[in-house]
Design a protein around this motif. Structure first.
Motif, PDB file in Angstrom:
ATOM      1  N   TRP A  74       0.824  -1.216   0.000  1.00  0.00           N
ATOM      2  CA  TRP A  74       0.000   0.000   0.000  1.00  0.00           C
ATOM      3  C   TRP A  74       0.857   1.265   0.000  1.00  0.00           C
ATOM      4  N   ASP A  75       1.843   1.322   0.883  1.00  0.00           N
ATOM      5  CA  ASP A  75       2.635   2.545   1.023  1.00  0.00           C
ATOM      6  C   ASP A  75       3.420   2.867  -0.248  1.00  0.00           C
ATOM      7  N   ALA A  76       3.830   1.831  -0.972  1.00  0.00           N
ATOM      8  CA  ALA A  76       4.576   2.073  -2.210  1.00  0.00           C
ATOM      9  C   ALA A  76       3.662   2.522  -3.346  1.00  0.00           C
ATOM     10  N   ILE A  77       2.380   2.139  -3.283  1.00  0.00           N
ATOM     11  CA  ILE A  77       1.461   2.424  -4.381  1.00  0.00           C
ATOM     12  C   ILE A  77       0.589   3.644  -4.103  1.00  0.00           C
ATOM     13  N   MET A  78       0.128   3.792  -2.852  1.00  0.00           N
ATOM     14  CA  MET A  78      -0.808   4.853  -2.461  1.00  0.00           C
ATOM     15  C   MET A  78      -1.981   4.918  -3.437  1.00  0.00           C
ATOM     16  N   ASP A  83     -12.477   0.968  -4.383  1.00  0.00           N
ATOM     17  CA  ASP A  83     -13.008   0.579  -5.682  1.00  0.00           C
ATOM     18  C   ASP A  83     -12.215  -0.616  -6.191  1.00  0.00           C
ATOM     19  N   LEU A  84     -12.897  -1.739  -6.421  1.00  0.00           N
ATOM     20  CA  LEU A  84     -12.219  -2.973  -6.805  1.00  0.00           C
ATOM     21  C   LEU A  84     -11.475  -2.817  -8.128  1.00  0.00           C
ATOM     22  N   ARG A  85     -12.122  -2.270  -9.133  1.00  0.00           N
ATOM     23  CA  ARG A  85     -11.456  -2.178 -10.440  1.00  0.00           C
ATOM     24  C   ARG A  85     -10.312  -1.162 -10.406  1.00  0.00           C
ATOM     25  N   ALA A  86     -10.465  -0.068  -9.638  1.00  0.00           N
ATOM     26  CA  ALA A  86      -9.362   0.884  -9.499  1.00  0.00           C
ATOM     27  C   ALA A  86      -8.193   0.241  -8.767  1.00  0.00           C
ATOM     28  N   ALA A  87      -8.486  -0.608  -7.800  1.00  0.00           N
ATOM     29  CA  ALA A  87      -7.424  -1.329  -7.095  1.00  0.00           C
ATOM     30  C   ALA A  87      -6.669  -2.245  -8.052  1.00  0.00           C
ATOM     31  N   ILE A  88      -7.418  -2.918  -8.946  1.00  0.00           N
ATOM     32  CA  ILE A  88      -6.776  -3.793  -9.923  1.00  0.00           C
ATOM     33  C   ILE A  88      -5.853  -2.994 -10.835  1.00  0.00           C
ATOM     34  N   VAL A  89      -6.320  -1.845 -11.304  1.00  0.00           N
ATOM     35  CA  VAL A  89      -5.513  -1.012 -12.209  1.00  0.00           C
ATOM     36  C   VAL A  89      -4.245  -0.525 -11.517  1.00  0.00           C
ATOM     37  N   SER A  90      -4.362  -0.037 -10.280  1.00  0.00           N
ATOM     38  CA  SER A  90      -3.186   0.483  -9.576  1.00  0.00           C
ATOM     39  C   SER A  90      -2.208  -0.629  -9.242  1.00  0.00           C
TER      40      SER A  90
END
Length: 414
Positions: A74-78, A83-90
Motif C-alpha cells: 500500500w505505502d509504495a502504491i498509495m 473501488d475494486l477495479r481501481a485497485a486492480i488497475v493500480s
C-alpha cells in the motif's frame, strides 16, 4: 518455557475451549493423548515439557485465501480507496515493474507476521503477471515456501486474468504452483473464462480456487462452478461469493443447495469485502459478505481468510485470524465458536489439510494464547502466544504492561 525450535512431548496446564484443564502428549507431528491434569507420563527430560498454565490451547489457525505477493504494498502504491477495479488497475501498474526480490521480501515478512499470530498454513493466490517474465510472483513464492517450509505450510494458487494465455497458466503449475484460479466474473465472457479454468484444472489434476461473484449485484459464476465440478474428487473452492449474501432468499437457498451438493468449499473474506463493497450506497450500504449463516446451516464447507493485507485492495489488517473471526461475529452474525472454526478447522478442511489441534490423532499444529476462554481470545486477541507447527515451537510472543504514573508501578505480564 522451551525456546523456539524445541519439540515438547508434553504440554501441561493448558485449558481447552470447552473449559477443561488438560495435559497433552505429542509424539513426532501428532497429538497422541489428551488427559486430565497430572495423569500423563512426564518425560525425564524437563526441556520436553511445555508449561502453559494460564493459556488457552486451540488448533492453530489457517488462512485459506491470502495474497502474499501483494501484501504490504500500500505505502509504495498509495492507490485510490474503495473501488475494486481501481485497485486492480493500480496494482497492475505497480506489478509491471516490481522485482522478484521485492515480492520475496514482502511475502516473507507477511507470512512471518501471520505465523507469529498463530497461522501455520496459508493458501496464497499469486498473480501470473504481464510482460516478459510472467512467473516472477510464482518464482518468488516458491522461494518463500522453501524458506519457511520448516515452520508453516504454504500452498500456491496461480491467479490469472483473462488476458493470460492458457499455456502460461500451465507453466505456472510446472514452476511449482499447487493450483490455479481466476476472477472469471470480471472477464468479458465470464462463463467462457470459467470453462477455461475448469478445463485446465481437469487436465492438470490440480486445485481449483476461483474468485467468485465479488459483487453486490451480479451472480454469474458460483452456480456454474458448482455445476461444472459436481462429482470431482479434486479440491475446488470459491472465494468471496459476495453476491450470495444479497440474493433473494429463494434464489440464494437454491444456489447454496447446489454448492453443498458439489462439495465446493466457500471462503469468506470479511475485511476486504467489507472494505471494498458498497461505497456507492449513500444510505444503509449493504454488507459485502457472503451468506455465511445460511451456508453453515445448509452444511456447506465453509472457511474465512484475511484476503488482502495493506495493499491496494485493503489498506488495513493485523495479520491475525482472530481479527477475521471477530468480523464474522459482528458482521456475519456467527457465534464465536463458528467464527473460530472458520479460521481453523474449517479452513484446513477447505484446504484439504489433515485435522489439527488438541485432539488425539490430530496434527500437532497448535495455538496457545493467554486467555480464559475462546470469547476472551477473540475479543481481546492477546499478544501472548505460543505457536506450534508439527510438534515444534515455531513462534513465541509476550507483552509486559506497565502503569508508570502509579505508585508503586505495577508490572503485569500479559
Amino acid at each position: 518455557m522451551p525456546p523456539t525450535g524445541a519439540r515438547p512431548t508434553l504440554i501441561r496446564g493448558a485449558r481447552l475451549a470447552d473449559g477443561r484443564a488438560v495435559d497433552v502428549s505429542i509424539a513426532d507431528d501428532l497429538v497422541v493423548d489428551v488427559a486430565a491434569p497430572g495423569t500423563a507420563p512426564v518425560p525425564s527430560d524437563s526441556s520436553s515439557v511445555l508449561d502453559l498454565d494460564g493459556y488457552l490451547l486451540l488448533p492453530a489457525t489457517a488462512d485459506p485465501h491470502a495474497h502474499l505477493d501483494k501484501a504490504r504494498s500500500w505505502d509504495a502504491i498509495m492507490p485510490p480507496m474503495g473501488d475494486l477495479r481501481a485497485a486492480i488497475v493500480s496494482w497492475r501498474a505497480y506489478a509491471d515493474h516490481m522485482t522478484t526480490d521485492d515480492i520475496v521480501a514482502r511475502a516473507h515478512d507477511q507470512a512471518l507476521r501471520n505465523l507469529s499470530q498463530g497461522t501455520t498454513a496459508i493458501r496464497t493466490h499469486v498473480d501470473v503477471l504481464r510482460g516478459p517474465q510472467p512467473l516472477r510472483g510464482i518464482d518468488a513464492l516458491v522461494e518463500v515456501r522453501g524458506m519457511l517450509r520448516s515452520v508453516m505450510d504454504i500452498e500456491i494458487i496461480a491467479l490469472a486474468s483473462d488476458d493470460v494465455p492458457t499455456e502460461t497458466i500451465e507453466s505456472a503449475i510446472d514452476a511449482g504452483a499447487d493450483g490455479i484460479g481466476g476472477a472469471a466474473h470480471l472477464a468479458p465472457d465470464p462463463l467462457a473464462e470459467l470453462d477455461r479454468f475448469v478445463a485446465i484444472a481437469d487436465k492438470r489434476d490440480c486445485v481449483l480456487d476461483m474468485h467468485t461473484d465479488e459483487s453486490l449485484d451480479e451472480a454469474v459464476t458460483l452456480g456454474a462452478l458448482a455445476e461444472r465440478t459436481r462429482g470431482w474428487t479434486r479440491n475446488v473452492s470459491a472465494g468471496h461469493c459476495v453476491r450470495l449474501g444479497t440474493l433473494e432468499p429463494a434464489n440464494r437457498d437454491a444456489l447454496i443447495a447446489a454448492v453443498v451438493d458439489s462439495r465446493i468449499g466457500v471462503i469468506a473474506n470479511p475485511i476486504t469485502n467489507l472494505y471494498l463493497q458498497g461505497w456507492n450506497h449513500e444510505v444503509a450500504p449493504p454488507r459485502g459478505l457472503t451468506a455465511a449463516r445460511q451456508l453453515l446451516d445448509a452444511g456447506a464447507r465453509f472457511a474465512a481468510g484475511a484476503d488482502n493485507v495493506r495493499d491496494p485492495f485493503n489498506p488495513l489488517g493485523r495479520s491475525d485470524a482472530l481479527e477475521t473471526a471477530m468480523l464474522l461475529v459482528v458482521a456475519a452474525h456467527l457465534d464465536v465458536e463458528e467464527a473460530f472454526t472458520a479460521v481453523s478447522s474449517g479452513a484446513r478442511d477447505v484446504m484439504a489439510l489433515p485435522p489439527a489441534g488438541p485432539a488425539p490423532g490430530a496434527v500437532a499444529d497448535l495455538l496457545a494464547i493467554r486467555a480464559h476462554s475462546l470469547i476472551d481470545a477473540v475479543a481481546d486477541a492477546p499478544a501472548d502466544r505460543v505457536v506450534i507447527h508439527r510438534g515444534s515451537v515455531v513462534s513465541r510472543s509476550s507483552t509486559t504492561l506497565t502503569y508508570p504514573t502509579l505508585t508503586p508501578s505495577p508490572e503485569i505480564a500479559r
